[in-house]
Design an enzyme around this catalytic site. Structure first.
Site, short mmCIF file in Angstrom:
data_model
loop_
_atom_site.label_atom_id
_atom_site.label_comp_id
_atom_site.label_asym_id
_atom_site.label_seq_id
_atom_site.Cartn_x
_atom_site.Cartn_y
_atom_site.Cartn_z
CE LYS A 130 2.17 -3.36 -13.10
NZ LYS A 130 3.35 -3.56 -12.33
CE LYS A 179 3.90 0.57 -5.78
NZ LYS A 179 4.93 -0.09 -6.36
#
Lengths: 298, 298, 298, 298
Positions: free
Chosen positions: C171, C239
């Site tokens: 990811k 983030k």
């Protein structure tokens, strides 16, 4: 003392010509606009009306013009220096131009019976006025030595760095380091401001250690005060970084920080700050950090 | 003169402790391995056997350990400085750690009745031996003034740069500028070498102008000679650039050159050069330019 | 069909829970705010009042929360999943968190008698609603196979990529490529606009060749129209890029383009655009090119 | 059907000429070395002995040569296309050259009574052989329409993207995206390998989501296997990135990722990998991550 011709009497060329007069040389000047030529005449020089007129009888011809095409225009062609100067004249190109163009023009000079050295300068308008420029000189050793008395009338540090074009190469390296250092100091200052540090105290302690550099000494206080009066303009440094990146690419040399700095200087110019001092890179760092400011010169 | 405890007697802490002895302070030292403690004892200090022992009766406690977790381990916990030092003791953290950790520990110190200043140093082993470190100090003004006589025994430039953590912030900025400047000088040197320029002459003339910096003064000749004896190791500068990039990210400050330099320092380390001097960034530029070299220290 | 608990019923978790209901599973949901839980109940799920209540009798527990500390808060501690779920329960963490935290939590799960797989998803809110998410799964092969029927109720592509934490690593790589590709397309679009090219035609032809990518397919037209309705917000991608850069640094992997993209995404956020779609990187390129624009969402 | 001349019968030009024969056009070919011309003759074309001979009677002249100076050499001058082709001939430049040169040559063409379109192609040798190239076309609408039947014999996607030079501008953007995407995929793959992830599985799941792109589809498996048989050579992509960075600089457009990618491609070339496929950027990422590998093509 020598017969010296100065072609290009801008913010650098005019004070250099004046210092040559003051050192006792016989100085002839030529400039596209006659106002500067008249200023030189008022200081004891001779005002020439054409390049051919200017180089007639010259022993040394100094060119100080903005960019590679300007130098080519001045020295090549029927009306240029090569076609009109006496055989064996010493041509000193003090302009900042592409090293490969400098090498090419030195070869053309040799064919025309002209001795050539490239001698770009560092130190800015103030250094030119005070006659304390740093001068990085490329060319054959005997030509560089022949040029030295003239160069020492306008500069404090005159260093022979290698064959033809080497002066331009070192000047390119100089512009790489200067721009990169400004950007590093800008990043550091915005970082310190964001953390509420006393930047004047920080500049003092940073300047005293291994991080010390001339940008901290001469420009950081102005940057902290958002005072970006040139000095050396963003537009010109942008031009010079174009020279560095092209020459590095040509030579197969990796300059990741140089390339990124060139992007940032280009962005500063694209945002309309081309007329500010190059230390205005701080404005870009500030913008990218979401910290607005108003400048005193824009 | 004061009762001063030094915790961490490595290549920086031991000479600092010796200089404190020489300045007339009563010095107690503690180190995880006892060899260093014995060296201090031989120089007129007291060798402590535990932190609790070391800080007993101390007026000033200096910590000089490698990284944020080391400082936390030394000051917090049952056996740590805060639990065992006298109320009102002045704690001076000379380590280079994360600014946010420094701020947090200063708050913990206050709760424990300990006055805290952060005072990271610049100048390396040689600066520590000669007692001429640059020291960037964060904390309350009265605490910084209380620490000043002790700090001036180990450093030449002692500057109060802001509230708690500010010393670490300025040190982070220092490490950003130093690493970036090394990389810029490395790019310039490889660029000059690729063009056949006399680098010694070029370094001289570059150092004399606006490009002038301490890396050109102190390290460029070694870089040109491929001599990378530390000095300050790549591993440590890599750690410090991790601090800078994290702190900049936390503060929302853009540091494009800093981030790229951190990538390059990380690559140099990943390629197995962690024990070389940080000026070995030149090797990476050389590699990326297809120009091999053999080093004298690897 | 299984007893499945979903913890975290936000814009991703709620539609995933609904799809699990639709696939015939017995679904219990828990969310900090009860409004979302009630929406699930209205769709045929059971609304739990605490984590302990939610995991009682569960065979599979899916967590879908914003960040590493949120996952830790949900699974650890007296009130958490590990302390309250049946022995042997299968925990599927669909959140996007730091790979190293994921590895650590998998070990903690094993100690608590909980089987763990990490299964972050790609595809956005629309993909969650339509049940066509891409899911990158890390864990032991038998646990991943056990999770597959549940995952296939919410996603179209379910791929086992390696041991625990590997899902998060992939990811992270996904977020690196996506952000970098957006920036490349942004640079290309501003470049094309500056040259007066028909961007719609250019997007069509670019998408058809080796430059083709999903950003050109799905986002370039919106970028050309300055429409930056999220989608995936800049704040969240910022983030995630923090996760990538930290994990790459930890592993000693050079990601020069990733690091620069992280700087740019951080700058976009610092300039106040955190709530726009990540494709708003175009605004930054435009700004740095001196080409202003007004957006429809800011 | 038209009388079509193809100048430049290299690995792209020859299969394009063959496809034009197959489509029923009357095709004449010219190449500096006669071997390629003979191959075309063997396929049913006419072998010309000079440019003047080649363009005699031509309705459409296609040029397919390596770089800007090559195109200038072919069209300008006494022996060139402009001086020898029939008035009103349609010149289609399929080469990849600098947009500003393309604009300048289109103006020169107009003065010479030649209609000009620029039509660089994407798709590589295989795309040329199969006649499925993507073609980005710049020029006046009526000229582009006139060229369309000929272009559709060699390409699948033929898109008019703007006035003269626009095809080259879009091709430059194409090369920016392709090189940047390769670098992003390379960073992702090395990152995944360093974490012990199953890269084949990861490529599959990455290709299925928003990170999906043609490099993942066509080149990532080869990259993972360190197979760098060209394909499109590093040397050529390096040339093209020189075009992009120069054109972006000229237009004042910031391309930070493009500039960094150009540095990396240049480094790959400087390290001696100019003959590998451009996907060999992976080797550079691997090197900078201290992870050696042996390649199958170097």
């Amino acid at each position: 003392m020598a017969n010296v011709t100065v072609i290009g009497l801008g913010i650098m060329g005019l004070p250099m010509a004046r210092n040559l007069v003051d050192a006792g040389h016989t100085v002839t000047g030529f400039n596209r606009s006659s106002a500067a030529t008249e200023k030189l005449a008022a200081h004891g020089g001779r005002a020439a009306t054409s390049i051919a007129d200017a180089v007639s009888g010259a022993e040394v011809v100094i060119t100080m013009v903005p960019d590679s095409p300007d130098v080519e225009a001045v020295v090549l062609g029927e009306d240029g220096v090569f076609a009109n100067a006496p055989q064996g004249v010493l041509w000193v190109d003090a302009s900042t131009i592409r090293p490969d163009v400098s090498v090419r023009l030195a070869a053309a000079a040799a064919e025309a019976g002209v001795r050539a050295v490239d001698a770009p300068v560092s130190g800015g308008e103030q250094g030119a006025i005070e006659g304390i420029l740093s001068i990085m000189v490329g060319g054959a050793a005997e030509d560089v030595e022949a040029a030295r008395p003239v160069l020492e009338a306008v500069g404090k540090t005159v260093v022979h760095v290698g064959p033809a074009g080497s002066g331009q190469t070192v000047k390119a390296a100089n512009q790489l380091i200067v721009a990169g250092t400004i950007e590093l100091v800008a990043e550091a200052l915005v970082f310190l401001e964001a953390h509420g540090v006393d930047t004047a105290a920080a500049i003092e302690v940073l300047a005293g250690g291994l991080a010390g550099n001339r940008i901290l000494d001469r420009k950081a206080a102005g940057m902290a005060a958002r005072s970006f009066e040139p000095g050396f303009r963003v537009d010109l440094h942008h031009k010079d970084l174009g020279i560095v990146t092209a020459a590095a690419r040509e030579a197969g040399v990796a300059i990741p920080l140089g390339a990124m700095t060139a992007q940032l200087m280009g962005a500063l110019r694209a945002e309309g700050h081309g007329n500010l001092d190059h230390s205005a890179l701080l404005l870009l760092v500030e913008q990218l950090s979401g910290r607005g400011s108003t400048t005193t010169n824009d």
